[in-house]
Scaffold this motif. Structure first.
Motif, PDB file in Angstrom:
ATOM      1  N   ARG A 144      25.484  12.024  79.208  1.00 35.37           N
ATOM      2  CA  ARG A 144      26.701  11.952  78.572  1.00 35.37           C
ATOM      3  C   ARG A 144      26.719  12.697  76.928  1.00 35.37           C
ATOM      4  N   VAL A 145      25.778  12.383  76.202  1.00 33.99           N
ATOM      5  CA  VAL A 145      25.888  13.487  75.255  1.00 33.99           C
ATOM      6  C   VAL A 145      24.314  14.257  75.465  1.00 33.99           C
ATOM      7  N   VAL A 146      24.695  15.309  74.284  1.00 27.60           N
ATOM      8  CA  VAL A 146      23.621  16.454  74.246  1.00 27.60           C
ATOM      9  C   VAL A 146      23.206  16.929  72.580  1.00 27.60           C
ATOM     10  N   LEU A 147      21.930  16.726  72.330  1.00 26.80           N
ATOM     11  CA  LEU A 147      21.974  16.955  70.923  1.00 26.80           C
ATOM     12  C   LEU A 147      20.568  18.117  70.859  1.00 26.80           C
ATOM     13  N   ASN A 205      19.171  21.287  68.448  1.00 27.54           N
ATOM     14  CA  ASN A 205      19.331  22.350  67.422  1.00 27.54           C
ATOM     15  C   ASN A 205      19.339  21.461  65.660  1.00 27.54           C
ATOM     16  N   ASP A 206      20.368  21.550  65.320  1.00 29.88           N
ATOM     17  CA  ASP A 206      20.740  20.964  64.508  1.00 29.88           C
ATOM     18  C   ASP A 206      20.805  19.695  64.639  1.00 29.88           C
ATOM     19  N   GLN A 207      21.341  19.494  65.587  1.00 30.98           N
ATOM     20  CA  GLN A 207      22.295  17.757  66.064  1.00 30.98           C
ATOM     21  C   GLN A 207      20.924  17.280  66.384  1.00 30.98           C
ATOM     22  N   PHE A 208      20.012  17.524  67.345  1.00 30.12           N
ATOM     23  CA  PHE A 208      18.949  17.201  67.076  1.00 30.12           C
ATOM     24  C   PHE A 208      17.958  16.755  66.246  1.00 30.12           C
ATOM     25  N   PRO A 209      17.355  14.427  66.183  1.00 34.81           N
ATOM     26  CA  PRO A 209      17.487  13.686  65.589  1.00 34.81           C
ATOM     27  C   PRO A 209      16.049  14.264  64.903  1.00 34.81           C
ATOM     28  N   TYR A 249      27.098   7.056  69.981  1.00 31.57           N
ATOM     29  CA  TYR A 249      28.177   7.815  71.050  1.00 31.57           C
ATOM     30  C   TYR A 249      28.144   6.547  71.911  1.00 31.57           C
ATOM     31  N   SER A 250      29.610   6.536  72.421  1.00 35.41           N
ATOM     32  CA  SER A 250      29.470   5.643  73.778  1.00 35.41           C
ATOM     33  C   SER A 250      30.107   5.571  74.816  1.00 35.41           C
ATOM     34  N   LEU A 282      17.490   7.696  77.687  1.00 33.81           N
ATOM     35  CA  LEU A 282      17.138   8.705  76.680  1.00 33.81           C
ATOM     36  C   LEU A 282      16.208   9.497  76.590  1.00 33.81           C
ATOM     37  N   ASN A 283      16.586  10.717  76.972  1.00 33.89           N
ATOM     38  CA  ASN A 283      15.277  11.185  76.810  1.00 33.89           C
ATOM     39  C   ASN A 283      14.857  12.026  75.676  1.00 33.89           C
ATOM     40  N   PHE A 284      13.967  12.418  75.337  1.00 31.04           N
ATOM     41  CA  PHE A 284      13.674  13.935  74.107  1.00 31.04           C
ATOM     42  C   PHE A 284      13.007  14.530  74.947  1.00 31.04           C
ATOM     43  N   ASP A 285      12.542  15.586  74.370  1.00 29.37           N
ATOM     44  CA  ASP A 285      11.977  17.373  74.196  1.00 29.37           C
ATOM     45  C   ASP A 285      11.430  17.634  73.503  1.00 29.37           C
ATOM     46  N   PHE A 286      10.861  17.600  72.051  1.00 25.22           N
ATOM     47  CA  PHE A 286      10.595  17.858  70.913  1.00 25.22           C
ATOM     48  C   PHE A 286      10.471  19.770  70.853  1.00 25.22           C
ATOM     49  N   LYS A 287       9.015  20.198  72.244  1.00 24.69           N
ATOM     50  CA  LYS A 287       9.647  21.835  72.475  1.00 24.69           C
ATOM     51  C   LYS A 287      10.511  22.161  72.238  1.00 24.69           C
ATOM     52  N   GLU A 288      11.439  22.138  73.068  1.00 22.79           N
ATOM     53  CA  GLU A 288      12.989  22.373  72.986  1.00 22.79           C
ATOM     54  C   GLU A 288      14.044  21.776  72.287  1.00 22.79           C
ATOM     55  N   ARG A 289      13.641  21.021  71.055  1.00 22.00           N
ATOM     56  CA  ARG A 289      14.557  20.516  70.677  1.00 22.00           C
ATOM     57  C   ARG A 289      15.866  20.066  71.387  1.00 22.00           C
ATOM     58  N   HIS A 290      15.171  19.071  71.476  1.00 24.77           N
ATOM     59  CA  HIS A 290      16.704  18.723  73.096  1.00 24.77           C
ATOM     60  C   HIS A 290      16.236  17.641  73.486  1.00 24.77           C
ATOM     61  N   ALA A 291      17.805  16.396  73.358  1.00 27.25           N
ATOM     62  CA  ALA A 291      17.262  15.157  73.863  1.00 27.25           C
ATOM     63  C   ALA A 291      18.551  15.063  74.461  1.00 27.25           C
ATOM     64  N   SER A 292      18.676  13.851  75.039  1.00 30.43           N
ATOM     65  CA  SER A 292      20.586  13.743  76.333  1.00 30.43           C
ATOM     66  C   SER A 292      20.311  11.726  76.527  1.00 30.43           C
ATOM     67  N   LEU A 293      21.266  11.610  76.134  1.00 29.22           N
ATOM     68  CA  LEU A 293      21.768  10.872  76.549  1.00 29.22           C
ATOM     69  C   LEU A 293      22.672  10.342  77.735  1.00 29.22           C
ATOM     70  N   GLY A 294      22.592   9.255  78.776  1.00 31.64           N
ATOM     71  CA  GLY A 294      23.406   9.349  79.870  1.00 31.64           C
ATOM     72  C   GLY A 294      23.115   8.277  80.987  1.00 31.64           C
ATOM     73  N   GLU A 295      22.907   8.583  82.061  1.00 30.09           N
ATOM     74  CA  GLU A 295      22.395   7.473  82.944  1.00 30.09           C
ATOM     75  C   GLU A 295      22.380   8.168  84.164  1.00 30.09           C
ATOM     76  N   ARG A 296      22.790   7.520  85.264  1.00 30.35           N
ATOM     77  CA  ARG A 296      22.122   8.272  87.125  1.00 30.35           C
ATOM     78  C   ARG A 296      23.653   6.984  87.404  1.00 30.35           C
ATOM     79  N   SER A 297      24.318   7.495  88.106  1.00 28.97           N
ATOM     80  CA  SER A 297      25.132   7.063  89.366  1.00 28.97           C
ATOM     81  C   SER A 297      24.058   6.644  89.979  1.00 28.97           C
ATOM     82  N   ASN A 298      25.350   5.984  91.034  1.00 25.26           N
ATOM     83  CA  ASN A 298      24.678   5.090  91.973  1.00 25.26           C
ATOM     84  C   ASN A 298      24.443   6.389  93.401  1.00 25.26           C
ATOM     85  N   ASP A 299      24.852   7.093  93.202  1.00 21.99           N
ATOM     86  CA  ASP A 299      24.574   8.528  94.682  1.00 21.99           C
ATOM     87  C   ASP A 299      23.268   9.041  93.836  1.00 21.99           C
TER      88      ASP A 299
END
Length: 280
Positions: free
Chosen positions: A171-174, A176-180, A220-221, A148-165
């Motif tokens: 998986r999810v990008v939040l 503007n208005d979706q930003f927590p 989110y799942s 879970l990455n939070f960037d308050f300046k850009e009002r951007h949060a992302s959820l996901g994972e890193r693959s084996n490679d």
């Protein structure tokens, strides 16, 4: 003499024709006025009927709204009480694989993999400055299964994972208005449930008080279909957007000093891992 007698007759005839024409004109005008008022009466009746229908609909909608408000006042506290009771009961029964309090960042908590790879992670944080941070879950200290990455300046949060490679999957990008809606000096929580290769994550912007009804956040799942035999799991919270599992030998002295300078910007209130799934 005859011409003199004819003139009155002609004048009389002309007067009669003019009188008849005036009568016809008056009658036509009266009929026109009557038709006009008849049309206005019909429109008035139509307007009255429409108004009556709208009034009835408004009264019906108001009655239904009052019923909904009444049911909400009765049902929401009851539903929340049942939910809170279930959560409290589960937390009382489920074993805690990890239970850390008030740790400074960067934080790294590791547990041995449970017999069933099903567990619930709760991270409670408080921000004193809007400082970017990341939450990670690793298996065997290397494979990232959640971030879970939070960037308050850009009002951007992302959820996901890193693959084996090594490729990061968002998986999810939040934004503007979706930003927590996280507020300074107010605790907030990150909940992550790991069920084998599936992730269920939610962000509670405010302090979760089970005594006060709150709207449940979006959960989110996703599933990766990557099944692995795992020895351990690690929960990591740190500043910035870079992975905490990267080679620390490349960290510069300036980065270390910057992290120390901002240690008080984010406070880890608690990090708990339950052996099982909670109803959250």
């Amino acid at each position: 003499m005859k011409g003199t007698a004819i003139i009155p007759v002609i004048l009389a005839a002309v007067c009669m024709q003019q009188a008849a024409a005036e009568v016809d004109a008056v009658e036509t005008l009266v009929n026109t006025i009557r038709e006009t008022f008849g049309g206005l009466n019909a429109k008035r009746d139509q307007w009255f009927d429409n108004y009556s229908v709208l009034k009835q609909l408004l009264q019906k909608d108001q009655l239904q709204l009052n019923q909904i408000l009444f049911v909400s006042k009765m049902a929401i506290p009851m539903i929340w009480h049942l939910y809170a009771t279930q959560v409290i009961a589960q937390k009382t029964v489920l074993p805690k694989l990890l239970n850390d309090k008030s740790k400074t960042l960067p934080y790294n908590g590791t547990i041995l993999a449970p017999i069933r790879p099903i567990f619930h992670v709760e991270i409670t944080l408080v921000l004193h400055e809007f400082r970017n941070f990341q939450v990670e879950i690793l298996q065997d200290s290397s494979q990232q299964i959640f971030h879970l990455n939070f960037d308050f300046k850009e009002r951007h949060a992302s959820l996901g994972e890193r693959s084996n490679d090594g490729v990061s999957n968002e998986r999810v990008v939040l934004h503007n208005d979706q930003f927590p809606a996280i507020n300074l000096h107010q605790p907030f929580r990150v909940n992550v449930q790991v069920a084998d290769d599936c992730i269920f994550a939610s962000i509670w912007p405010g302090n979760l008080n089970l005594d006060i009804p709150l709207p449940l956040p979006v959960k989110y799942s996703w599933c990766t279909k990557d099944h692995h035999t795992t020895q351990s799991f690690s929960v990591i919270v740190h500043y910035g957007m870079e992975s905490a599992s990267s080679d620390e030998s490349h960290e510069s002295l300036e980065d270390t000093q910057d992290a120390l300078h901002h240690q008080s910007d984010i406070q880890l209130i608690a990090a708990t891992i339950y052996d099982g799934i909670l109803a959250q």
